[in-house]
Design a protein around this motif. Structure first.
Motif, mmCIF file in Angstrom:
data_model
loop_
_atom_site.group_PDB
_atom_site.id
_atom_site.type_symbol
_atom_site.label_atom_id
_atom_site.label_comp_id
_atom_site.label_asym_id
_atom_site.label_seq_id
_atom_site.Cartn_x
_atom_site.Cartn_y
_atom_site.Cartn_z
ATOM 1 N N ILE A 46 0.705 -1.101 -0.001
ATOM 2 C CA ILE A 46 0.100 -0.035 0.008
ATOM 3 C C ILE A 46 0.820 1.174 0.176
ATOM 4 C CG2 ILE A 46 -0.304 -0.063 2.458
ATOM 5 C CD1 ILE A 46 -3.108 1.010 2.079
ATOM 6 N N TYR A 47 0.409 2.212 -0.893
ATOM 7 C CA TYR A 47 1.383 3.389 -0.889
ATOM 8 C C TYR A 47 0.152 4.506 -0.290
ATOM 9 C CZ TYR A 47 4.018 0.875 -4.455
ATOM 10 O OH TYR A 47 4.957 0.267 -5.075
ATOM 11 N N PHE A 48 0.865 5.283 0.539
ATOM 12 C CA PHE A 48 0.106 6.131 1.263
ATOM 13 C C PHE A 48 0.820 7.478 1.639
ATOM 14 C CE2 PHE A 48 1.775 3.807 4.804
ATOM 15 C CZ PHE A 48 1.907 4.550 5.865
ATOM 16 N N ASN A 49 0.103 8.670 1.830
ATOM 17 C CA ASN A 49 0.778 10.078 2.332
ATOM 18 C C ASN A 49 0.676 9.972 3.779
ATOM 19 O OD1 ASN A 49 -0.516 13.284 2.436
ATOM 20 N ND2 ASN A 49 1.651 12.646 2.444
ATOM 21 N N LYS A 50 1.742 10.078 4.393
ATOM 22 C CA LYS A 50 1.946 10.024 5.768
ATOM 23 C C LYS A 50 1.349 11.299 6.425
ATOM 24 C CE LYS A 50 5.460 10.234 9.541
ATOM 25 N NZ LYS A 50 6.789 10.508 9.789
ATOM 26 N N PHE A 51 0.460 11.232 7.591
ATOM 27 C CA PHE A 51 -0.340 12.475 7.880
ATOM 28 C C PHE A 51 0.697 13.625 8.268
ATOM 29 C CE2 PHE A 51 -2.393 14.255 11.679
ATOM 30 C CZ PHE A 51 -3.423 14.756 10.992
ATOM 31 N N GLN A 52 0.398 14.783 8.066
ATOM 32 C CA GLN A 52 0.728 16.168 8.194
ATOM 33 C C GLN A 52 2.376 16.083 7.839
ATOM 34 O OE1 GLN A 52 0.542 16.640 12.317
ATOM 35 N NE2 GLN A 52 -1.271 17.855 12.158
ATOM 36 N N SER A 53 2.324 15.453 6.403
ATOM 37 C CA SER A 53 3.867 15.516 5.449
ATOM 38 C C SER A 53 3.706 15.329 4.269
ATOM 39 C CB SER A 53 4.657 14.493 6.374
ATOM 40 O OG SER A 53 4.436 13.423 5.534
ATOM 41 N N ASN A 54 4.614 15.844 3.130
ATOM 42 C CA ASN A 54 4.494 15.295 1.861
ATOM 43 C C ASN A 54 5.070 13.886 1.593
ATOM 44 O OD1 ASN A 54 7.134 16.215 2.221
ATOM 45 N ND2 ASN A 54 6.687 18.097 0.749
ATOM 46 N N MET A 55 5.520 13.072 2.633
ATOM 47 C CA MET A 55 6.064 11.849 2.711
ATOM 48 C C MET A 55 5.198 10.906 2.062
ATOM 49 S SD MET A 55 9.030 10.415 3.499
ATOM 50 C CE MET A 55 9.829 11.307 4.813
ATOM 51 N N ILE A 56 5.775 9.896 1.060
ATOM 52 C CA ILE A 56 5.126 8.733 0.556
ATOM 53 C C ILE A 56 5.593 7.644 1.031
ATOM 54 C CG2 ILE A 56 4.294 7.554 -1.729
ATOM 55 C CD1 ILE A 56 3.503 10.504 -1.400
ATOM 56 N N ILE A 57 4.889 6.886 1.488
ATOM 57 C CA ILE A 57 5.378 5.585 2.159
ATOM 58 C C ILE A 57 4.768 4.310 1.439
ATOM 59 C CG2 ILE A 57 5.283 4.090 4.330
ATOM 60 C CD1 ILE A 57 5.233 6.844 5.878
ATOM 61 N N LYS A 58 5.446 3.300 1.138
ATOM 62 C CA LYS A 58 5.286 2.068 0.717
ATOM 63 C C LYS A 58 5.328 1.053 1.819
ATOM 64 C CE LYS A 58 6.847 -1.408 -2.644
ATOM 65 N NZ LYS A 58 7.830 -1.664 -3.628
ATOM 66 N N PHE A 59 4.298 0.363 2.093
ATOM 67 C CA PHE A 59 4.306 -0.585 3.183
ATOM 68 C C PHE A 59 3.674 -1.948 2.600
ATOM 69 C CE2 PHE A 59 1.638 -2.613 6.356
ATOM 70 C CZ PHE A 59 2.517 -2.649 7.567
ATOM 71 N N ASP A 60 4.800 -2.939 2.857
ATOM 72 C CA ASP A 60 4.575 -4.203 2.253
ATOM 73 C C ASP A 60 3.486 -5.293 3.219
ATOM 74 O OD1 ASP A 60 5.020 -7.066 2.123
ATOM 75 O OD2 ASP A 60 6.744 -6.373 0.575
ATOM 76 N N PHE A 61 2.617 -5.395 2.658
ATOM 77 C CA PHE A 61 1.544 -6.369 3.568
ATOM 78 C C PHE A 61 2.158 -7.627 3.878
ATOM 79 C CE2 PHE A 61 -2.009 -3.870 1.465
ATOM 80 C CZ PHE A 61 -2.251 -3.068 2.436
ATOM 81 N N LYS A 62 2.885 -8.248 3.226
ATOM 82 C CA LYS A 62 3.466 -9.494 3.674
ATOM 83 C C LYS A 62 4.545 -9.571 4.861
ATOM 84 C CE LYS A 62 2.863 -12.191 -0.761
ATOM 85 N NZ LYS A 62 3.586 -12.991 -1.891
ATOM 86 N N THR A 63 5.231 -8.533 4.699
ATOM 87 C CA THR A 63 6.201 -8.362 5.891
ATOM 88 C C THR A 63 5.584 -7.310 6.961
ATOM 89 O OG1 THR A 63 7.360 -6.651 4.622
ATOM 90 C CG2 THR A 63 8.278 -8.981 4.292
ATOM 91 N N SER A 64 4.526 -6.735 6.778
ATOM 92 C CA SER A 64 4.202 -5.825 7.654
ATOM 93 C C SER A 64 5.616 -4.716 7.864
ATOM 94 C CB SER A 64 3.879 -6.304 8.975
ATOM 95 O OG SER A 64 2.762 -7.157 8.655
ATOM 96 N N THR A 65 6.304 -4.118 6.902
ATOM 97 C CA THR A 65 7.465 -3.163 7.182
ATOM 98 C C THR A 65 7.248 -2.269 6.044
ATOM 99 O OG1 THR A 65 8.775 -4.595 5.958
ATOM 100 C CG2 THR A 65 8.752 -5.015 8.421
ATOM 101 N N ILE A 66 7.735 -1.066 6.217
ATOM 102 C CA ILE A 66 8.048 -0.175 5.379
ATOM 103 C C ILE A 66 9.189 -0.534 4.344
ATOM 104 C CG2 ILE A 66 8.714 2.315 4.964
ATOM 105 C CD1 ILE A 66 7.438 3.247 7.483
#
Length: 221
Positions: A46-66
């Motif tokens: 899942i790709y999402f915008n971190k709250f109160q920032s312009n940071m994009i985060i890619k989070f892997d569902f299988k490993t539960s890690t960024i």
């Protein structure tokens, strides 16, 4: 994903039927809360915008890690350049037949929509296009085959009325009625796997089937 800010929990349903009955889901806890409704799931992450920032985060569902994070330089955030309905919707991530995109606005482009193609592994910007459409005047937007389509609002009579073609760096005004049954569209995204638009509309999940046509121009004859 419930809400548009300061939440961390994502529900994964096995089927559409399970989603409709709220049964058989897996709950994932993100390491950071998200902002807006512009999240997208692509190739198991899942790709999402971190709250109160312009940071994009890619989070892997299988490993539960960024697996990757990257700032979207100069992109407005925290209701600086949101869609017309608000909701911390400054950065909208989307996927079409060509890959991963970010739609946002910058001070440098006078608050008008900016489109960036992102590398799905590194989150680096591959190419950027600047448009003349004010971000705050857009109801919602979505990508299909490299073209960004923008609606004229989020409530009442809604139309898809602006299109920006990244393959030619040109835009046009169009007139496609979008049925807005529940009068408040707060998310609108295209799924290239089933060629459908998915929308959140005043608490309802709405699906629009999309038919794609190839227009044969006179010079091609």
């Amino acid at each position: 994903m419930d809400g548009y800010h300061n939440n961390r929990f994502v529900r994964e349903y096995k089927s559409m039927a399970d989603f409709m009955t709220s049964d058989n889901f897996t709950s994932h806890r993100l390491p950071h809360p998200w902002s807006g409704t512009g999240q997208v799931v692509y190739n198991g992450s899942i790709y999402f915008n971190k709250f109160q920032s312009n940071m994009i985060i890619k989070f892997d569902f299988k490993t539960s890690t960024i697996s990757k994070s990257q700032r979207l330089d100069n992109a407005g955030y925290s209701n600086t350049y949101h869609y017309a309905w608000g909701g911390h919707s400054d950065i909208d991530l989307m996927v079409d037949e060509g890959g991963l995109w970010a739609v946002y606005a910058t001070n440098q482009n006078a608050g008008n929509i900016v489109i960036s193609k992102l590398h799905p592994l590194t989150l680096h910007i591959i190419q950027t296009w600047t448009t003349n459409h004010p971000r705050r005047s857009a109801g919602e937007s979505f990508m299909i085959c490299g073209t960004l389509y923008v609606t004229n609002g989020y409530s009442g009579g809604t139309k898809v009325y602006y299109a920006y073609h990244t393959n030619s760096s040109t835009y046009e005004y169009i007139d496609i009625v979008l049925q807005n049954k529940y009068s408040h569209i707060s998310m609108l995204d295209y799924n290239p796997r089933d060629r459908a638009l998915y929308a959140w509309n005043n608490g309802h999940q709405v699906l629009y089937n999309v038919t794609l046509f190839h227009v044969i121009r006179s010079e091609q004859l």
